[in-house]
Scaffold this motif. Structure first.
Motif, mmCIF file in Angstrom:
data_model
loop_
_atom_site.group_PDB
_atom_site.id
_atom_site.type_symbol
_atom_site.label_atom_id
_atom_site.label_comp_id
_atom_site.label_asym_id
_atom_site.label_seq_id
_atom_site.Cartn_x
_atom_site.Cartn_y
_atom_site.Cartn_z
ATOM 1 N N HIS A 144 -4.353 0.169 -6.527
ATOM 2 C CA HIS A 144 -4.455 -0.148 -5.101
ATOM 3 C C HIS A 144 -5.930 -0.299 -4.741
ATOM 4 O O HIS A 144 -6.780 0.437 -5.256
ATOM 5 N N TYR B 144 -6.983 -2.611 3.514
ATOM 6 C CA TYR B 144 -6.242 -2.705 2.261
ATOM 7 C C TYR B 144 -6.307 -4.127 1.725
ATOM 8 O O TYR B 144 -6.192 -5.110 2.475
ATOM 9 N N ARG C 70 0.830 -1.201 0.000
ATOM 10 C CA ARG C 70 0.000 0.000 0.000
ATOM 11 C C ARG C 70 0.868 1.256 0.000
ATOM 12 O O ARG C 70 1.994 1.233 0.497
#
Length: 336
Positions: free
Chosen positions: A38, A30, A4
């Protein structure tokens, strides 16, 4: 991506979800999936969930003269087209983004990042290695591509047949006599490029010649997904769903067919039997070649720039070693 961004705190993402989509994220986790964008899973107090996608705009630049504003505009046009395919063309297998409160699909999170959201598919499953599990799945996808290629919707950009970062790749080929020291993989990347430079030069030249031939037939352009592989075509209880529409373009249909044909030559026959246009073998070769060059150029640019020993860097190195062997991958085109 597996790692991340360090400069993107959760509170920034929560604030944008609240402003743009009126969504209060109590949970923001995440998701180390895919390789490019992402992703986060967001959930509110009522249990509603969204799949959040954030793109690193500088990482998507196509050439030294490109800008993050232009990169944002490309993504916005692509996902606007995806939404039109779902809402106006009625393609139920298109997983389109959820419009924000202003009716747009993409928002600028910061100068370097964009954000959009999709419905969360709780029962979706993707093949772990990017390959379909059966010939039946491949032929089903070929039939869905016929519907996509016949669709009328807000048009995406037209393919200009340019390989992103190809200028950086040729510059790197001219700089292999220099020391590369931008990160832990830089020296290895330089050595690999040096060893494969002859075959790569041939591949680039053959690509340019073939691209001119395919580009001379613009009447064959249709809306294409760009990467309808088993990582981007998910199986759900309602059927197959196409995700990740950032690569959508007007292009020859072979842009969506070459990878299916690699896995099963019968995919081309299935596509034509379902009503698809006759397939051009040269265009199939062109797009397979484009993908190799796209991967090589992207990873070489990555390793010439400052980088660290992350999981993403290790995956990039594995991928570069796979694609940067032109004589092995193109034995009929490249002189030994």
């Amino acid at each position: 991506m597996f790692t991340r961004p360090r400069d993107l705190p959760d509170e920034e993402i929560r604030a944008e979800l609240a402003i743009g989509w009126d969504f209060r994220a109590d949970v923001l986790a995440y998701q180390p999936v895919g390789f490019g964008s992402h992703h986060w899973l967001a959930a509110d107090a009522a249990g509603r969930r969204l799949f959040v996608t954030i793109d690193d705009l500088p990482a998507t630049l196509r050439a030294p003269s490109d800008t993050t504003d232009a990169a944002f505009a490309r993504l916005d046009q692509a996902f606007t087209s995806a939404l039109s395919l779902r809402q106006e063309a009625g393609l139920e297998f298109v997983l389109a983004p959820i419009p924000d409160r202003d009716g747009g699909v993409l928002r600028r999170l910061s100068p370097d990042y964009s954000i959009l959201v999709h419905p969360y598919l709780a029962d979706a499953a993707a093949a772990p290695d990017g390959r379909f599990g059966s010939v039946s799945d491949i032929h089903t996808v070929a039939g869905l591509l016929v519907r996509l290629h016949a669709a009328r919707a807000v048009a995406p950009r037209a393919d200009d047949f340019t390989v992103p970062r190809v200028d950086e790749l040729t510059a790197a080929m001219a700089a292999t006599s220099q020391i590369w020291a931008a990160g832990p993989y830089a020296g290895q990347a330089r050595e690999l490029l040096t060893a494969q430079a002859g075959g790569l030069e041939q591949l680039l030249a053959r690509y340019q010649k073939l691209a001119a031939q395919v580009a001379a037939r613009p009447e064959r352009m249709v809306i294409t997904h760009g990467e309808p592989n088993a990582s981007n075509v998910l199986r759900t209880s309602a059927g197959h769903v196409f995700v990740d529409w950032e690569s959508v373009l007007l292009a020859p249909p072979e842009r969506d067919l070459w990878d299916l044909a690699e896995q099963d030559p019968g995919a081309v026959d299935a596509y034509c039997a379902a009503g698809g246009a006759p397939v051009d073998a040269d265009a199939l070769t062109l797009y397979r070649m484009w993908y190799d060059l796209f991967e090589i150029a992207g990873y070489i640019s990555f390793f010439r720039a400052p980088h660290e020993a992350t999981e993403d860097a290790a995956e990039s190195w594995r991928n570069l070693r796979y694609f940067l062997r032109p004589a092995d991958r193109w034995p009929d085109l490249i002189d030994a």
